[in-house]
Scaffold this motif. Structure first.
Motif, PDB file in Angstrom:
ATOM      1  N   GLY A 220       0.787  -1.234   0.000  1.00 31.24           N
ATOM      2  CA  GLY A 220       0.000   0.000   0.000  1.00 31.24           C
ATOM      3  C   GLY A 220       0.816   1.280   0.000  1.00 31.24           C
ATOM      4  N   VAL A 221       0.115   2.366  -0.350  1.00 29.76           N
ATOM      5  CA  VAL A 221       0.681   3.719  -0.332  1.00 29.76           C
ATOM      6  C   VAL A 221      -0.055   4.491   0.766  1.00 29.76           C
ATOM      7  N   VAL A 222       0.699   5.172   1.625  1.00 26.49           N
ATOM      8  CA  VAL A 222       0.091   5.933   2.738  1.00 26.49           C
ATOM      9  C   VAL A 222       0.223   7.422   2.460  1.00 26.49           C
ATOM     10  N   LEU A 223      -0.899   8.121   2.426  1.00 28.89           N
ATOM     11  CA  LEU A 223      -0.870   9.582   2.252  1.00 28.89           C
ATOM     12  C   LEU A 223      -0.824  10.243   3.627  1.00 28.89           C
TER      13      LEU A 223
ATOM     14  N   GLU B 197      -8.553   0.159  -2.773  1.00 35.09           N
ATOM     15  CA  GLU B 197      -7.572  -0.795  -2.233  1.00 35.09           C
ATOM     16  C   GLU B 197      -6.151  -0.299  -2.479  1.00 35.09           C
ATOM     17  N   GLY B 198      -5.327  -0.475  -1.480  1.00 34.48           N
ATOM     18  CA  GLY B 198      -3.918  -0.089  -1.610  1.00 34.48           C
ATOM     19  C   GLY B 198      -3.633   1.362  -1.272  1.00 34.48           C
ATOM     20  N   LEU B 199      -4.668   2.142  -0.903  1.00 34.65           N
ATOM     21  CA  LEU B 199      -4.440   3.551  -0.579  1.00 34.65           C
ATOM     22  C   LEU B 199      -4.930   3.862   0.840  1.00 34.65           C
ATOM     23  N   TYR B 200      -4.012   4.315   1.661  1.00 32.27           N
ATOM     24  CA  TYR B 200      -4.331   4.691   3.042  1.00 32.27           C
ATOM     25  C   TYR B 200      -4.104   6.199   3.205  1.00 32.27           C
ATOM     26  N   ALA B 201      -4.710   6.771   4.264  1.00 30.91           N
ATOM     27  CA  ALA B 201      -4.407   8.176   4.621  1.00 30.91           C
ATOM     28  C   ALA B 201      -4.431   8.329   6.128  1.00 30.91           C
ATOM     29  N   CYS B 202      -3.543   9.160   6.647  1.00 24.57           N
ATOM     30  CA  CYS B 202      -3.570   9.466   8.084  1.00 24.57           C
ATOM     31  C   CYS B 202      -3.134  10.906   8.324  1.00 24.57           C
ATOM     32  N   GLY B 203      -3.125  11.303   9.595  1.00 24.62           N
ATOM     33  CA  GLY B 203      -2.855  12.701   9.911  1.00 24.62           C
ATOM     34  C   GLY B 203      -3.947  13.558   9.299  1.00 24.62           C
ATOM     35  N   ASN B 204      -3.610  14.763   8.927  1.00 26.27           N
ATOM     36  CA  ASN B 204      -4.626  15.688   8.419  1.00 26.27           C
ATOM     37  C   ASN B 204      -5.078  15.368   7.003  1.00 26.27           C
ATOM     38  N   ASP B 205      -4.436  14.412   6.338  1.00 25.48           N
ATOM     39  CA  ASP B 205      -4.961  13.974   5.032  1.00 25.48           C
ATOM     40  C   ASP B 205      -6.262  13.190   5.211  1.00 25.48           C
ATOM     41  N   ALA B 206      -6.440  12.579   6.391  1.00 25.10           N
ATOM     42  CA  ALA B 206      -7.661  11.809   6.657  1.00 25.10           C
ATOM     43  C   ALA B 206      -8.680  12.704   7.352  1.00 25.10           C
ATOM     44  N   THR B 207      -9.945  12.447   7.082  1.00 26.74           N
ATOM     45  CA  THR B 207     -11.006  13.214   7.736  1.00 26.74           C
ATOM     46  C   THR B 207     -10.920  13.027   9.254  1.00 26.74           C
ATOM     47  N   SER B 208     -11.253  14.068  10.003  1.00 26.44           N
ATOM     48  CA  SER B 208     -11.084  14.002  11.467  1.00 26.44           C
ATOM     49  C   SER B 208     -12.181  13.161  12.117  1.00 26.44           C
ATOM     50  N   ILE B 209     -11.763  12.354  13.091  1.00 25.37           N
ATOM     51  CA  ILE B 209     -12.757  11.541  13.804  1.00 25.37           C
ATOM     52  C   ILE B 209     -13.547  12.380  14.810  1.00 25.37           C
ATOM     53  N   PHE B 210     -13.146  13.616  15.013  1.00 26.99           N
ATOM     54  CA  PHE B 210     -13.871  14.468  15.963  1.00 26.99           C
ATOM     55  C   PHE B 210     -14.773  15.466  15.236  1.00 26.99           C
ATOM     56  N   ARG B 211     -14.833  15.349  13.931  1.00 23.51           N
ATOM     57  CA  ARG B 211     -15.803  16.061  13.097  1.00 23.51           C
ATOM     58  C   ARG B 211     -15.819  17.574  13.305  1.00 23.51           C
ATOM     59  N   GLY B 212     -14.613  18.141  13.444  1.00 24.62           N
ATOM     60  CA  GLY B 212     -14.541  19.600  13.556  1.00 24.62           C
ATOM     61  C   GLY B 212     -14.751  20.126  14.959  1.00 24.62           C
ATOM     62  N   THR B 213     -14.896  19.227  15.936  1.00 22.77           N
ATOM     63  CA  THR B 213     -14.914  19.671  17.332  1.00 22.77           C
ATOM     64  C   THR B 213     -13.494  19.513  17.886  1.00 22.77           C
ATOM     65  N   TYR B 214     -13.258  20.068  19.081  1.00 18.83           N
ATOM     66  CA  TYR B 214     -11.892  20.002  19.637  1.00 18.83           C
ATOM     67  C   TYR B 214     -11.988  19.521  21.080  1.00 18.83           C
ATOM     68  N   PRO B 215     -12.011  18.193  21.266  1.00 18.00           N
ATOM     69  CA  PRO B 215     -12.275  17.662  22.610  1.00 18.00           C
ATOM     70  C   PRO B 215     -11.189  17.930  23.642  1.00 18.00           C
ATOM     71  N   GLY B 216      -9.904  17.918  23.225  1.00 20.32           N
ATOM     72  CA  GLY B 216      -8.862  18.068  24.247  1.00 20.32           C
ATOM     73  C   GLY B 216      -7.500  18.309  23.638  1.00 20.32           C
ATOM     74  N   PRO B 217      -6.490  18.527  24.504  1.00 24.79           N
ATOM     75  CA  PRO B 217      -5.148  18.822  24.003  1.00 24.79           C
ATOM     76  C   PRO B 217      -4.529  17.604  23.322  1.00 24.79           C
ATOM     77  N   GLY B 218      -4.136  17.775  22.051  1.00 23.89           N
ATOM     78  CA  GLY B 218      -3.494  16.654  21.349  1.00 23.89           C
ATOM     79  C   GLY B 218      -4.436  15.850  20.485  1.00 23.89           C
ATOM     80  N   THR B 219      -5.621  16.420  20.187  1.00 25.07           N
ATOM     81  CA  THR B 219      -6.599  15.608  19.468  1.00 25.07           C
ATOM     82  C   THR B 219      -6.411  15.614  17.952  1.00 25.07           C
ATOM     83  N   THR B 220      -5.325  16.157  17.453  1.00 26.49           N
ATOM     84  CA  THR B 220      -4.991  15.850  16.046  1.00 26.49           C
ATOM     85  C   THR B 220      -3.814  14.861  15.999  1.00 26.49           C
ATOM     86  N   LEU B 221      -2.811  15.059  16.876  1.00 28.79           N
ATOM     87  CA  LEU B 221      -1.668  14.139  16.848  1.00 28.79           C
ATOM     88  C   LEU B 221      -2.044  12.748  17.360  1.00 28.79           C
ATOM     89  N   GLY B 222      -2.979  12.685  18.323  1.00 27.95           N
ATOM     90  CA  GLY B 222      -3.399  11.369  18.841  1.00 27.95           C
ATOM     91  C   GLY B 222      -3.898  10.477  17.714  1.00 27.95           C
TER      92      GLY B 222
END
Ligand SMILES: Cc1cc2nc3c(=O)[nH]c(=O)nc-3n(C[C@H](O)[C@H](O)[C@H](O)COP(=O)(O)OP(=O)(O)OC[C@H]3O[C@@H](n4cnc5c(N)ncnc54)[C@H](O)[C@@H]3O)c2cc1C
Length: 566
Positions: A267-270, A521-546
Motif C-alpha cells: 500500500g501507499v500511505v498519504l 484498495e492499496g491507498l491509506y491516509a492518516c494525519g490531516n490527510d484523513a477526515t477528522s474523527i472528531f468532526r470539527g470539534t476540539y475535545p482536548g489537548p493533542g486531538t490531532t496528533l493522537g
C-alpha cells in the motif's frame, strides 16, 4: 485510475508519503512489523507542522496514564466523545481509535525511542460526562538531538517565536524560572542548566539540541527510523499513483534525480498534512473570515488530498462542524519584511483581566475557552479580526502575546505596530479604530463581573480548562480581574488554521474511500490527510496528533496483516 506498465525503479511493501507525525508513525510501525518501507518527504526536513506543534498526543486509557497515577477508562472516554461529537458521524472510526490507542502507544514506547509521558494535569478542553483532568494528554519526553549527529539539521525547527536567544527551546513550566532567574535558588539552577547547555550547543550546532514538545516528538520518531535504517528520501514529492485494475500498486515520486516509479506491494500511505496551503480547497471549504497564512509549513500544499480526489475519485469529506481547527494569532512584521506569528494558545487568554472585542467594542466569546472555540466564536460573529485588551497590571503579570511577563520591550513592539497603547480606554479605542462607547461599556461590565466572580454574558471561568489556564491565586474567579490601571493595551488577532479536520473519507483501517464509500484498495491516509474523527470539534489537548499516530499505527498493522489490538 492511472495505469501504466513501465518498469519500477524501486519496490517496497509500504510507501509512505510525508514525514510528519502520521507518516513517520506509519513508517516506523511498518518497519517494526517487518515490512520494507520507504518514506518520501517533499521538503529537505522531516517534521512538517508536527515539528512546530506543542507535541501533545491525546490518547485515552493508555498504560502511561496508569503509570502517572491518573488511570483512565475507555468507557469514560467514549462517553465524553459521545457528549462532544454527538451525532456528527464518524462513530466507527472513533471506536477504532479508542480500541487501538493503548496498544499503539504501548508498542511505540516499548519498542522504539518514542518516549511519552502522561500529564497528571492537562484537562480536556470541554466539560461533560467522562471528561478527564489528566492522563489523556501525552507529552514527548525531551530529546537530545546530539544523538542524531549531522541528521539534526534534517529536523524542521520550531517557530522563531518559540525559541529564546535565537535557537533555545523552553518548556511552558521552565518559562517562569527563566523570566525571574534570581527569584529563587531553584530558578537560578534551572536557568543555568538550560542556558549553559544552549551555549555549549551553539559551539557546534545552529540551534539548541535540547528538543521539546513537537520537536522532541519528531526527533524521537526520526531517531527511531534512523536506528532501524528505514530509508527516507528527501525532496521527494508524490506526483501520481500507479494502479492495476482497481488497486493502487505504487506511486510516482519526483526526486532530485528525476522521476521515480515505486512499487508498493502492501500500500501507499498519504500523510502530506491535509488542506493547509491548498488554495482551491481553502476557497471551497474555509469560512469567509479565514485568510492565509496557514500555520503549516509551505511544503504542505494539499498534495495528498488533491491527488487522491483528482486521480482516483476519492471522497473529500467536509461534513464537519468546522473544516479546520483554528488558533487566534497575532502578527509581528519584522525589519526584514517577514512576519512572526504568535498563536495565543494558553499563556494569556484565560488569565484574569483580559477580554476580547470586535470592532464594535463588544465581547463575542468566552476568551478563556480553547483556542479553537475562541475562533469559532469569531467566525459565528462574522469577525475576521478581533482585539485582545488588557491593562498595565495584566501586562506586567502575564504578558500579552509577544509581550512576556515583566512587560519589557514595549516600545519596540509598539513601533512595529504589534502592540497598541492608550493612556485611557477612550484613547486606546481611538488608536485601534474600535467603538469607544462600546469598549467603555464592555469594560465597565467586565469589571463588575470581576467583583462578583460571575461573567453574566459568557461565563468566563466556568469550565475546568478555563480555571486551569487562569490564575488560581485570583479570587473569586481565577479568570476575572478588573481592567482599570492605565495605560491600556491591545493586540490584534486573526483566526489561523492549525490543522485540517476536513480530509479524505476513510474506513476504520484508514483505507481511503471513493465517492460511493467503497475502499480504494492499496491507498491509506492518516494525519490531516484523513477526515477528522472528531468532526470539527476540539475535545482536548493533542486531538490531532493522537489520531494521526494511532491511525498511522493501524495502517501499518493492517498492511502487515496484524490484529489491531496487542
Ligand atoms: C502552533 C501549533 C501547535 C500545535 N500543537 C498541537 C498539539 O500539541 N497537539 C496536537 O494534537 N496538534 C497540535 N497541532 C496540530 C498538529 O501539529 C498537526 O495537526 C499535525 O502535526 C499534522 O500532522 P501530519 O502528519 O498530518 O502532517 P505534518 O506534520 O504537517 O507533516 C506533513 C509532511 O508531509 C510533507 N509533504 C507535503 N506534500 C508532500 C508530497 N507531495 N510528497 C511528500 N511529502 C509531502 C510535508 O512537507 C510535511 O513534512 C499544533 C499546530 C500548531 C500550528
Amino acid at each position: 485510475m492511472p495505469n501504466t506498465h513501465r518498469p519500477f525503479d524501486e519496490e517496497v511493501d509500504l510507501l509512505v508519503i510525508g514525514a510528519g507525525a502520521g507518516g513517520m508513525t506509519a513508517a516506523l510501525t511498518g518497519s517494526m512489523e517487518g515490512l520494507s518501507v520507504l518514506l518520501c518527504e517533499k521538503s529537505s526536513m522531516v517534521g512538517g507542522t508536527t515539528s512546530t506543534s506543542g507535541g501533545t498526543v491525546w490518547v485515552p486509557a493508555t498504560s502511561l496514564s496508569e503509570k502517572a497515577g491518573v488511570p483512565d477508562r475507555l468507557e469514560d472516554a467514549e462517553r465524553f466523545l459521545q457528549h462532544v461529537v454527538g451525532n456528527r458521524g464518524g462513530d466507527e472510526r472513533r471506536r477504532a481509535f479508542l480500541e487501538s490507542g493503548r496498544s499503539a502507544i504501548d508498542a511505540l514506547v516499548s519498542h522504539s525511542d518514542v518516549q511519552l509521558v502522561a500529564a497528571a494535569a492537562h484537562p480536556d478542553y470541554l466539560d461533560g460526562p467522562g471528561s478527564a483532568y489528566g492522563g489523556r494528554a501525552l507529552a514527548a519526553v525531551e530529546f537530545d538531538a546530539r544523538l542524531l549527529g549531522e541528521d539534526f539539521a534534517r529536523i524542521r525547527p520550531p517557530r522563531d517565536v518559540f525559541m529564546g536567544l535565537g535557537g533555545m527551546m523552553v518548556g511552558r513550566y521552565e518559562l517562569p524560572a527563566l523570566l525571574k532567574p534570581f527569584a529563587s535558588m531553584g530558578n537560578l539552577r534551572t536557568t543555568l542548566r538550560i542556558v549553559s547547555r544552549y551555549f555549549a550547543d551553539r559551539l557546534k550546532y545552529s540551534r539548541g539540541t535540547r528538543l521539546l514538545m513537537g520537536n522532541a516528538l519528531v526527533g524521537r520518531l526520526f531517531y527511531s527510523l534512523r536506528k532501524r535504517n528505514t530509508p527516507i528520501w528527501f525532496e521527494s514529492a508524490l506526483t501520481d499513483f500507479i494502479c492495476e485494475e482497481n488497486r493502487v500498486i505504487g506511486a510516482v515520486v519526483t526526486t532530485p534525480d528525476g522521476e521515480r516509479r515505486i512499487k508498493a506491494r502492501r500500500g501507499v500511505v498519504l500523510a502530506t498534512g491535509g488542506v493547509a496551503w491548498n488554495r482551491k480547497l481553502r476557497d471551497d471549504v474555509f469560512p469567509a473570515e479565514i485568510a492565509p497564512p496557514s500555520q503549516a509549513p509551505a511544503s504542505n500544499t494539499g498534495d495528498g488530498i488533491m491527488a487522491a480526489v483528482e486521480k482516483l475519485g476519492a471522497k473529500f469529506d467536509n461534513g464537519h462542524d468546522s473544516p479546520a481547527l483554528w488558533m487566534p494569532c497575532s502578527f509581528l512584521k519584522k525589519a526584514d519584511g517577514t512576519e512572526s506569528i504568535w498563536p495565543h494558545i494558553l499563556l494569556d487568554r484565560a488569565k484574569p483581566g483580559l477580554l476580547a472585542v470586535g470592532q464594535d467594542g463588544r465581547r463575542f466569546v468566552n476568551e478563556a475557552d480553547s483556542y479553537h472555540d475562541f475562533c469559532m466564536g469569531m467566525i459565528r460573529s462574522g469577525l475576521s479580526e478581533a482585539w485582545l485588551i488588557a491593562d498595565s497590571t495584566f501586562l506586567q503579570k502575564y504578558g500579552l502575546g509577544l509581550v512576556l511577563p515583566g512587560a519589557r520591550g514595549l516600545a519596540r513592539l509598539r513601533r512595529a505596530g504589534y502592540l497598541f497603547e492608550g493612556r485611557d480606554v477612550q484613547d486606546l479605542a481611538r488608536r485601534i479604530g474600535v467603538d469607544a462607547d462600546g469598549l467603555g461599556e464592555t469594560i465597565a461590565r467586565y469589571n463588575a463581573y470581576a467583583k462578583t466572580g460571575k461573567d453574566l454574558e459568557f461565563d468566563r471561568g466556568h469550565s475546568v480548562v478555563n480555571r486551569f489556564n487562569g490564575d488560581e491565586t485570583v479570587k473569586p474567579n481565577p479568570c476575572l480581574a478588573p481592567v482599570e490601571k492605565g495605560p491600556f493595551y491591545a493586540v490584534k488577532v486573526k483566526p489561523v488554521d492549525l490543522a485540517g479536520s476536513a480530509g479524505l473519507a476513510c474506513d476504520v483501517n484508514s483505507i481511503v474511500l471513493n465517492e460511493k464509500d467503497e475502499p480504494i484498495e492499496g491507498l491509506y491516509a492518516c494525519g490531516n490527510d484523513a477526515t477528522s474523527i472528531f468532526r470539527g470539534t476540539y475535545p482536548g489537548p493533542g486531538t490531532t496528533l493522537g489520531p494521526a499516530m494511532v491511525f498511522g499505527w493501524r495502517i501499518a498493522r493492517h498492511a502487515a496483516g496484524k490484529p489491531m489490538v496487542l
